[in-house]
Design a protein around this motif. Structure first.
Motif, PDB file in Angstrom:
ATOM      1  N   ASP A   1      27.415  66.051  19.508  1.00 51.06           N
ATOM      2  CA  ASP A   1      27.055  67.471  19.339  1.00 51.06           C
ATOM      3  C   ASP A   1      26.248  67.682  18.058  1.00 51.06           C
ATOM      4  O   ASP A   1      25.811  68.794  17.779  1.00 51.06           O
ATOM      5  CB  ASP A   1      28.315  68.334  19.192  1.00 51.06           C
ATOM      6  N   HIS A   2      26.118  66.634  17.251  1.00 48.94           N
ATOM      7  CA  HIS A   2      25.629  66.846  15.887  1.00 48.94           C
ATOM      8  C   HIS A   2      24.370  66.041  15.582  1.00 48.94           C
ATOM      9  O   HIS A   2      24.127  65.006  16.198  1.00 48.94           O
ATOM     10  CB  HIS A   2      26.748  66.527  14.897  1.00 48.94           C
ATOM     11  N   PHE A   3      23.610  66.529  14.611  1.00 55.87           N
ATOM     12  CA  PHE A   3      22.363  65.832  14.273  1.00 55.87           C
ATOM     13  C   PHE A   3      21.837  66.280  12.910  1.00 55.87           C
ATOM     14  O   PHE A   3      22.214  67.326  12.386  1.00 55.87           O
ATOM     15  CB  PHE A   3      21.302  66.073  15.366  1.00 55.87           C
ATOM     16  N   LEU A   4      20.970  65.427  12.365  1.00 54.92           N
ATOM     17  CA  LEU A   4      20.306  65.668  11.083  1.00 54.92           C
ATOM     18  C   LEU A   4      18.806  65.664  11.338  1.00 54.92           C
ATOM     19  O   LEU A   4      18.342  64.942  12.212  1.00 54.92           O
ATOM     20  CB  LEU A   4      20.594  64.521  10.107  1.00 54.92           C
ATOM     21  N   VAL A   5      18.055  66.441  10.561  1.00 53.17           N
ATOM     22  CA  VAL A   5      16.593  66.375  10.686  1.00 53.17           C
ATOM     23  C   VAL A   5      15.987  66.091   9.311  1.00 53.17           C
ATOM     24  O   VAL A   5      16.380  66.692   8.301  1.00 53.17           O
ATOM     25  CB  VAL A   5      16.004  67.671  11.293  1.00 53.17           C
ATOM     26  N   HIS A   6      15.065  65.150   9.298  1.00 54.72           N
ATOM     27  CA  HIS A   6      14.433  64.735   8.056  1.00 54.72           C
ATOM     28  C   HIS A   6      13.466  65.799   7.536  1.00 54.72           C
ATOM     29  O   HIS A   6      12.693  66.371   8.300  1.00 54.72           O
ATOM     30  CB  HIS A   6      13.667  63.422   8.299  1.00 54.72           C
ATOM     31  N   GLN A   7      13.528  66.057   6.235  1.00 55.14           N
ATOM     32  CA  GLN A   7      12.571  66.975   5.607  1.00 55.14           C
ATOM     33  C   GLN A   7      11.452  66.120   5.029  1.00 55.14           C
ATOM     34  O   GLN A   7      11.667  65.330   4.118  1.00 55.14           O
ATOM     35  CB  GLN A   7      13.264  67.768   4.492  1.00 55.14           C
ATOM     36  N   ASN A   8      10.265  66.276   5.581  1.00 55.15           N
ATOM     37  CA  ASN A   8       9.168  65.381   5.220  1.00 55.15           C
ATOM     38  C   ASN A   8       8.638  65.621   3.801  1.00 55.15           C
ATOM     39  O   ASN A   8       8.591  66.738   3.327  1.00 55.15           O
ATOM     40  CB  ASN A   8       8.022  65.544   6.211  1.00 55.15           C
TER      41      ASN A   8
ATOM     42  N   GLU B   1      20.754  72.414  21.998  1.00 52.00           N
ATOM     43  CA  GLU B   1      19.813  72.929  22.994  1.00 52.00           C
ATOM     44  C   GLU B   1      18.423  73.083  22.390  1.00 52.00           C
ATOM     45  O   GLU B   1      17.421  72.658  22.957  1.00 52.00           O
ATOM     46  CB  GLU B   1      20.306  74.282  23.558  1.00 52.00           C
ATOM     47  N   ALA B   2      18.383  73.704  21.204  1.00 55.59           N
ATOM     48  CA  ALA B   2      17.089  73.914  20.529  1.00 55.59           C
ATOM     49  C   ALA B   2      16.447  72.577  20.180  1.00 55.59           C
ATOM     50  O   ALA B   2      15.233  72.392  20.313  1.00 55.59           O
ATOM     51  CB  ALA B   2      17.301  74.754  19.274  1.00 55.59           C
ATOM     52  N   LEU B   3      17.276  71.628  19.761  1.00 53.92           N
ATOM     53  CA  LEU B   3      16.756  70.293  19.435  1.00 53.92           C
ATOM     54  C   LEU B   3      16.131  69.648  20.677  1.00 53.92           C
ATOM     55  O   LEU B   3      15.010  69.128  20.624  1.00 53.92           O
ATOM     56  CB  LEU B   3      17.893  69.413  18.902  1.00 53.92           C
ATOM     57  N   LYS B   4      16.861  69.718  21.789  1.00 52.81           N
ATOM     58  CA  LYS B   4      16.382  69.069  23.012  1.00 52.81           C
ATOM     59  C   LYS B   4      15.061  69.670  23.492  1.00 52.81           C
ATOM     60  O   LYS B   4      14.190  68.943  23.989  1.00 52.81           O
ATOM     61  CB  LYS B   4      17.455  69.142  24.103  1.00 52.81           C
ATOM     62  N   THR B   5      14.913  70.976  23.321  1.00 49.84           N
ATOM     63  CA  THR B   5      13.651  71.618  23.694  1.00 49.84           C
ATOM     64  C   THR B   5      12.502  71.034  22.865  1.00 49.84           C
ATOM     65  O   THR B   5      11.439  70.705  23.384  1.00 49.84           O
ATOM     66  CB  THR B   5      13.734  73.141  23.458  1.00 49.84           C
TER      67      THR B   5
END
Ligand SMILES: *[C@@H]1O[C@H](CO)[C@@H](O)[C@H](O)[C@H]1NC(C)=O
Ligand SMILES: *[C@@H]1O[C@H](CO)[C@@H](O)[C@H](O)[C@H]1NC(C)=O
Length: 350
Positions: A314-321, A222-226
């Motif tokens: 349901d799952h995801f990764l976020v890149h650390q720049n 949910e937070a990701l989609k926002t």
């Protein structure tokens, strides 16, 4: 307490392999009364064949550090590769995952560099209980800076569980996909059959600054989609769509909880982060050295071998720049583009 094997106390000694490990195979008892461990193969000889399409000379030191933890065979080992300037981000991954990790560390074969690097590695390894409990460290000592696919294969070869994840060190694990997978009998069955690669979709912040502080990263879909709606976050490498768009991000956003869907729009530049069976799927082609095409080549061969990609929605990764070495990347990408197009033809024929 972590004890360093005596052979490594004098850092330079291990390069000359003073006490060689040898691997042994049992022989049939039916026709022989000789002892079961009759035939021993020298470790260096074995490794030189195992990595015979890599650049040489190269010294591989498996289990330079070995984790104290005992892992369930059906667990998922994160396999990854790091260089010494990425130790901090690696420590973060270890704290976050709290599961088995098999990492290959490249050490440039330069005496002063080796000593400094091994010192800082020891500091890193002894800095947290999670590190010594979960992380197996394998070293590669040579003069070749970016043999990524060889390093990936080493991390996978020495992983101690049936399933592995091929991950780049810069990604932050936002959700607990490990528990979700292990608790799902249908997903585990797909992994066991060895014909599935499970995709954890990758994202990045659209501005460099925002993507630098992992503590603010979304932890729920949910937070990701926002953040996607406000355009603060987008698919990973949106400027190079073929790298990830086969994941089908629109479908990911609209998927219902618990959904796992198959990738239907595969194309040869696709390079998602995947979980698969360690034994079975093709290995990464070691002729790819440097940036560009190397990971896509691993996945292309898997795809041709009959493996299907399934997205865990349901799952995801976020890149650390962080700052890239852009100039080097450009040149290597150019030469790897040519290599990759030849490789595709060759692999297809195979
Ligand atoms: C590392 O460097 C030493 C000293 O120059 C050399 O003897 C050795 O063969 C090199 N090893 C590798 C794997 O490059
Ligand atoms: C991915 O991007 C490529 C190139 O922009 C495009 O041709 C392709 O249709 C896209 N695929 C999907 C599944 O969106």
């Amino acid at each position: 307490m972590i004890t360093v094997k005596p052979r490594f106390k004098n850092w330079t000694l291990f390069l000359e392999s003073p006490d060689k490990t040898s691997l042994s195979w049992k022989t049939s008892r039916a026709i022989s009364d000789r002892p079961a461990h009759a035939y021993a193969v020298d470790e260096d000889l074995f490794l030189s064949k195992a990595f015979s399409s890599s650049l040489h000379p190269s010294k591989i030191v498996p289990f330079f550090y070995r984790a104290s933890g005992h892992f369930d065979r059906e667990d998922i080992t994160i396999t990854t590769i790091i260089t010494s300037n990425r130790f901090q981000v690696f420590a973060r991954l270890v704290e976050r995952y709290r599961g088995p990790i098999s990492v290959t560390i490249h050490v440039n074969n330069d005496t002063t560099h080796i000593l400094d690097l091994l010192d800082s590695l020891e500091t890193l390894y002894t800095s947290s209980p999670q590190m010594s409990r979960f992380v197996d460290v394998h070293l590669v000592v040579d003069f070749f800076d970016r043999q990524f696919n060889t390093w990936r294969n080493i991390a996978r070869l020495f992983a101690r569980t049936d399933f592995v994840m091929m991950l780049d060190i810069d990604f932050y694990l936002c959700t607990d996909f490990r528990t979700a997978i292990r608790n799902s009998e249908p997903i585990m069955e797909k992994l066991r059959e060895g014909r599935a690669a499970l995709v954890i979709p990758a994202f990045e912040y659209t501005t460099h600054e925002e993507g630098a502080d992992y503590s603010t990263f979304p932890k729920t879909k949910e937070a990701l989609k926002t953040l996607v709606e406000t355009k603060q976050i987008d698919m990973f490498h949106a400027s190079w769509a073929p790298g990830h768009n086969s994941t089908d991000y629109e479908r990911f956003y609209s998927a219902s909880p618990g959904e796992v869907y198959q990738v239907t729009g595969y194309q040869s530049a696709y390079e998602p982060y995947v979980i698969f069976k360690a034994d079975g799927p093709p290995w990464c082609d070691e002729r790819f050295v440097g940036y560009g095409g190397n990971k896509a080549a691993c996945l292309y061969e898997m795809y041709l071998s009959g493996i299907s990609f399934y997205v865990l929605a349901d799952h995801f990764l976020v890149h650390q720049n962080h700052a890239y070495e852009e100039a080097i990347r450009k040149n290597e990408r150019k030469s790897n583009r040519k290599l990759y197009s030849d490789f595709k033809e060759e692999t297809c024929l195979k």
